[in-house]
Structures are given as C-alpha cells and as structure tokens.
Design a protein around this motif. Structure first.
Motif, PDB file in Angstrom:
ATOM      1  N   THR A  88       0.835  -1.210   0.000  1.00 13.48           N
ATOM      2  CA  THR A  88       0.000   0.000   0.000  1.00 13.48           C
ATOM      3  C   THR A  88       0.862   1.249   0.000  1.00 13.48           C
ATOM      4  OG1 THR A  88      -1.786  -1.115   1.198  1.00 13.48           O
ATOM      5  CG2 THR A  88      -1.734   1.286   1.301  1.00 13.48           C
ATOM      6  N   ILE A  89       1.913   1.255   0.811  1.00 14.03           N
ATOM      7  CA  ILE A  89       2.826   2.402   0.871  1.00 14.03           C
ATOM      8  C   ILE A  89       3.444   2.666  -0.496  1.00 14.03           C
ATOM      9  CG2 ILE A  89       5.047   3.192   1.798  1.00 14.03           C
ATOM     10  CD1 ILE A  89       4.288   1.790   4.434  1.00 14.03           C
ATOM     11  N   LEU A  90       3.882   1.613  -1.174  1.00 17.85           N
ATOM     12  CA  LEU A  90       4.498   1.783  -2.487  1.00 17.85           C
ATOM     13  C   LEU A  90       3.499   2.307  -3.517  1.00 17.85           C
ATOM     14  CD1 LEU A  90       6.786  -1.371  -2.670  1.00 17.85           C
ATOM     15  CD2 LEU A  90       7.524   1.006  -2.927  1.00 17.85           C
ATOM     16  N   VAL A  91       2.289   1.776  -3.489  1.00 20.64           N
ATOM     17  CA  VAL A  91       1.243   2.230  -4.433  1.00 20.64           C
ATOM     18  C   VAL A  91       0.921   3.697  -4.197  1.00 20.64           C
ATOM     19  CG1 VAL A  91      -1.185   1.987  -5.069  1.00 20.64           C
ATOM     20  CG2 VAL A  91       0.234  -0.052  -4.785  1.00 20.64           C
ATOM     21  N   LYS A  92       0.742   4.079  -2.940  1.00 21.00           N
ATOM     22  CA  LYS A  92       0.425   5.468  -2.609  1.00 21.00           C
ATOM     23  C   LYS A  92       1.586   6.396  -2.944  1.00 21.00           C
ATOM     24  CE  LYS A  92      -3.683   4.602  -1.009  1.00 21.00           C
ATOM     25  NZ  LYS A  92      -4.882   5.039  -1.762  1.00 21.00           N
TER      26      LYS A  92
END
Length: 520
Positions: free
Chosen positions: A321-325
């Motif tokens: 999620t952190i990478l996508v955001k």
C-alpha cells in the motif's frame, strides 16, 4: 616518560595475562587518588602487551601534563588589572573569576540543554513519528529560541574571557578534569566516535545530579540513583519542560503527572555512562566500572505500557500500500520515490542513504553495489556501518542505474536540504512519515519510518539468510566479520552477498510482522 621494553609490562602471580604497572608521580597521586596504575593488558603475548602499554603510557603522560598545568583561574586573577571597570564589575558581581567563569559556563550549558532537547524532540516528530507535530513544532521553536538567547549572552563575554586567557569550554582545574564530564575529552580522543553528543549529554546529566563528584568517588549507588532518576524524567514533548534543570523537571513531572521518558531513552543514558566508566577502568583511572552490573528495569507499567514503547515491522500488504500510494503521490518526484525504494530494498538507515553520492554506486566483480562509508563529511553510526551493499535486482529492474546516471554531476544522489544540525535525512524522513500515516492510512503508532529497516530484516530471516550475511548487508555490530572468512577478495565476498540479496523479497506474503525496540 614513554614506556620502553619491560618498563611498564609485568607478569603478576599465576595470571596468564600481562599487566601494565606504573607508579603515579607523588604530585599527581593526590589528584587521581592512587599510588599506581594497574591495568590488565588482556594478552600473554609480550610484543602485543608492549604495544598496548605504550598506548596507555602515552595517555597517562597526557593526563599527568594536564594535571600538573597551572590553575588557569589563578593566572586569570593576575590579569584583572588589565580589564575595564565594567568588565571587572561584571566579574565582581559573580564573586570573582571562578564564579564569573561558572556563570558563563552555566549559560552555555543551559543553551546546550535547550538545543539538545529541541534536537531530540525534532527526531521524535520527524524521524520516528512519536510525537504530535503541531504541538511539538511550537516547543521546538521555543527551545531553539532559548538556545540562541543563551548563545548571545555567552558571546557578550567572549572578549573578557579572552583577555583573561580563559575559554569557557576548555578551562578546567585538575579536579574538574577528573569528573565524568572531564573524562569525556579523553574518551573522545581515544575512541573517535562518529557521534559523541549523546555521551556528552549523558555525562552532563550525571554531573548535574552529582555536582563535583570525581571519577574515583563514583560508586554503584550513584549509578543506581542516576538510573532511577533518568527513568522519572518527563518526556520532552510536553509543555513546560523547556530549559528546566533536572530538579525542576522532576518536580513538575510529579506535580503534573507528566508522561515519563521512554525506557529505551532512559536505557540509552545509562549505556553512555557505563561506556565512559568502562573506558576509565580500562585506562586505569578507576579500579573497576561501578556501573557494570546496573540494569534498566521495566517496573510495573503493565503489558499496555510495554507495548506502547515497542515498534513493529510492516506487513507485506501494508508495504505494498505504501508503495502504491507513493507512486501516485510522488509520480512527479522521482527523488522521493527512489529514496523510499532504496530504503525498502537495502535495509539501510535513512541518514546513510541521504549521504550517498553518485560515485558511491560502484561495480565490483560484475555486481552493482552501494558503498556506505564515513569519508569526507559522511557519518555512520558504528564502525560496522561502513559496508558494501549489493544493489537489489528489483532496484535494477526499476531503473536505479538510470536514476543514478541523471545525478552524476551532483554532489549527492538525493537533492536534500540539510537541517540546522546538518542532517540530510530530516526533511525526507518527515515526508515518509506523513506518507505512512496519511496516504497509506497506517495509524498504528508502532509503525515508524524505521520499521522499513526491520521489515527488510524480517525478509532476510524468511529466506534463512546466515546471520553474518545479514550483519554485513545491514551494518550491524558484530564481534567479528565472519562473512569475510574464506573469501580472499572483495569480489568473491560481494558475489556471495548478492546471491542472498536476490532472494530477499520484502513483499513476500509469507512474511510475518515482528516487534522491536532499539533503533539499530
């Protein structure tokens, strides 16, 4: 006075170790409160013992010279007639030269305390995400303003001190030089640490609680009292704590029932004091380390309090999620995006990455590597932090070498503005913290930016990477560099590390979350 063969090296009784023995000159013995220095050289090899003895002798020579030096206060008093009426009046108001020097030094110490508190609070907010940002920024500003005021006060009296041939930072009597604070310059010269401010601040805190206490008079009860007192100090992220003495901090903490210093922070102060005293014992300045058996205890805070002081790594889904955001938030900011990627796929500390130059990305034996070092202005946490880290295949696949090539004419790989203390990581650390808590929606306070490092560590455990390989890649302290054994050249060593690095996958869904406390 330099040690010649068999001058200071002796064999005692049945011990297999050789000892350094030296008679303390009578005029110095009263100041160090011993008639001779006796230090185990921890070896039976005479050649190695002689080398160690010469090093000890050289340090003791410097100490003897320092203790025999004339009292700078007495020399300054002889220069009083040369001062202006106003300057003499200022000195008289403090009870003489000694009182005047103490007044200036107290102002300086007070300013340093405020600056130190501001720095610690800044790290809590921007690096660890442990404190509320809006409330803390006002406190940090007030602490820095107070530090500036004290610095200007000290600066006003600099010329007077120069006329008296005094320096508020270095003018010490023989007695003062043998306190824990007085020991610090000797320790610093011998150890040459990359970061020593924590040790100095811990020594000053101990000295504030034990004014005038000499090294030779420090006992276990002083260390226990220090440990217990530090554990009761309030957390700096609270109103009304700026610039207060230890006594006032304790009083206000009790009166207002303020949140106490985290156990990890209290333990850090104790470790610093223990390290300084261990050095003093190894130098023969004290018989033994009175702090060696003193430990930090958790007390009865209960499970909830223990959990609150812990941190944890990130779950694979959280990391994804952190990478996508980040890719959405920073689609036009490849600097920030690449910083995050490098953190995730190297397990390196934030400041280590922030200091990288394009030239630190090298090729050894056909393997692309990142060289983390302490050359030039770069700083590392420990000696083992200097290392060569293979570039993860995922970084190469995403275009890391192209990113590096675009920065080839820049002094740093990442264009980051350093903060007031020269830390390049501070600004990007703040942005990463906001990304995790804001866009990624991870509200668990146990998750901080440093969790990325422990996430990488968990990933290495998942593939059962040898401990010595993990130590080499992550820059952990180790008794020896076992991974280097059996590899006669750097290329062979890097190739082995690269093989394990290629197996590490922080996004592997099989990986489990783990908790941690200390920041390594």
């Amino acid at each position: 006075m330099r040690a010649s063969k068999n001058n200071y090296v002796h064999k005692l009784g049945q011990s297999t170790n050789l000892y350094y023995l030296r008679v303390v000159p009578p005029d110095v013995a009263s100041k160090v409160r011993r008639k001779r220095w006796k230090v185990s050289l921890d070896t039976s090899d005479e050649r190695l013992a002689q080398t160690k003895a010469r090093e000890l002798a050289a340090r003791h020579d410097r100490l003897i010279i320092r203790l025999r030096a004339p009292d700078p206060i007495e020399e300054a008093e002889a220069l009083l007639p040369s001062l202006t009426f106003e300057e003499r009046q200022a000195i008289d108001a403090e009870g003489g030269v000694r009182g005047y020097l103490k007044w200036v030094k107290d102002r300086q110490a007070s300013g340093e305390r405020a600056a130190y508190k501001a720095e610690m609070l800044h790290d809590l907010v921007h690096l660890d995400g442990e404190a509320d940002e809006d409330e803390s920024e006002a406190t940090i500003a007030a602490l820095r303003a107070e530090s500036d005021v004290k610095a200007r006060q000290v600066a006003k009296h600099t010329e007077t001190l120069k006329k008296l041939k005094l320096d508020q930072k270095t003018a010490k009597s023989g007695e003062e030089a043998l306190t824990l604070v007085g020991l610090y310059p000797l320790w610093y010269a011998a150890k040459s640490p990359s970061v020593g401010i924590q040790f100095l601040q811990s020594a000053k805190l101990f000295q504030e609680l034990n004014p005038g206490l000499r090294l030779t008079d420090i006992r276990a009860n002083h260390i226990r009292d220090f440990r217990n007192t530090v554990s009761r100090l309030p957390n700096l992220n609270q109103k009304g704590t700026a610039g207060l003495s230890v006594t006032k901090l304790l009083a206000i903490a009790e009166k207002k029932n303020l949140k106490r210093l985290a156990p990890s922070s209290a333990a850090k102060h104790l470790r610093c004091v223990k390290a300084l005293l261990s050095f003093a014992a190894s130098e023969g300045l004290i018989e033994s380390n009175p702090a060696s058996d003193i430990r930090i205890h958790r007390g009865k805070g209960g499970h909830a309090e223990t959990v609150a002081n812990k941190r944890r790594s990130l779950a694979p889904s959280e990391l994804e999620t952190i990478l996508v955001k980040a890719e959405d938030e920073w689609k036009d900011d490849d600097q920030a995006l690449w910083f995050l990627r490098v953190l995730i796929y190297t397990g390196a500390r934030g400041e280590e990455i922030a200091q990288l130059a394009p030239g630190d990305i090298k090729r050894i034996g056909g393997v692309h590597v990142i060289h983390i070092h302490d050359l030039g202005t770069n700083k590392v946490k420990t000696a083992s932090s200097v290392r060569t880290v293979p570039v993860h295949p995922k970084l190469l696949a995403d275009g890391f070498l192209d990113f590096t090539a675009r920065a080839v004419n820049s002094p740093y790989l990442f264009d980051l503005k350093p903060n007031g203390q020269g830390r390049r990581y501070a600004s990007i650390g703040k942005r990463l913290s906001k990304l995790i808590r804001g866009r990624a929606g991870i509200t668990d306070k146990r998750v901080v930016v440093h969790s990325l490092r422990h996430t990488f560590k968990d990933s290495s455990r998942l593939i059962e990477a040898p401990e010595e390989v993990v130590e080499r890649i992550m820059g952990h302290s180790s008794g020896d560099r076992k991974v280097a054994r059996g590899y006669g050249d750097a290329g062979a060593m890097v190739t082995r590390l690269a093989g394990w690095m290629a197996k590490i996958d922080p996004l592997d869904p099989r990986r489990e979350v783990s908790e941690f406390e200390s920041e390594d």
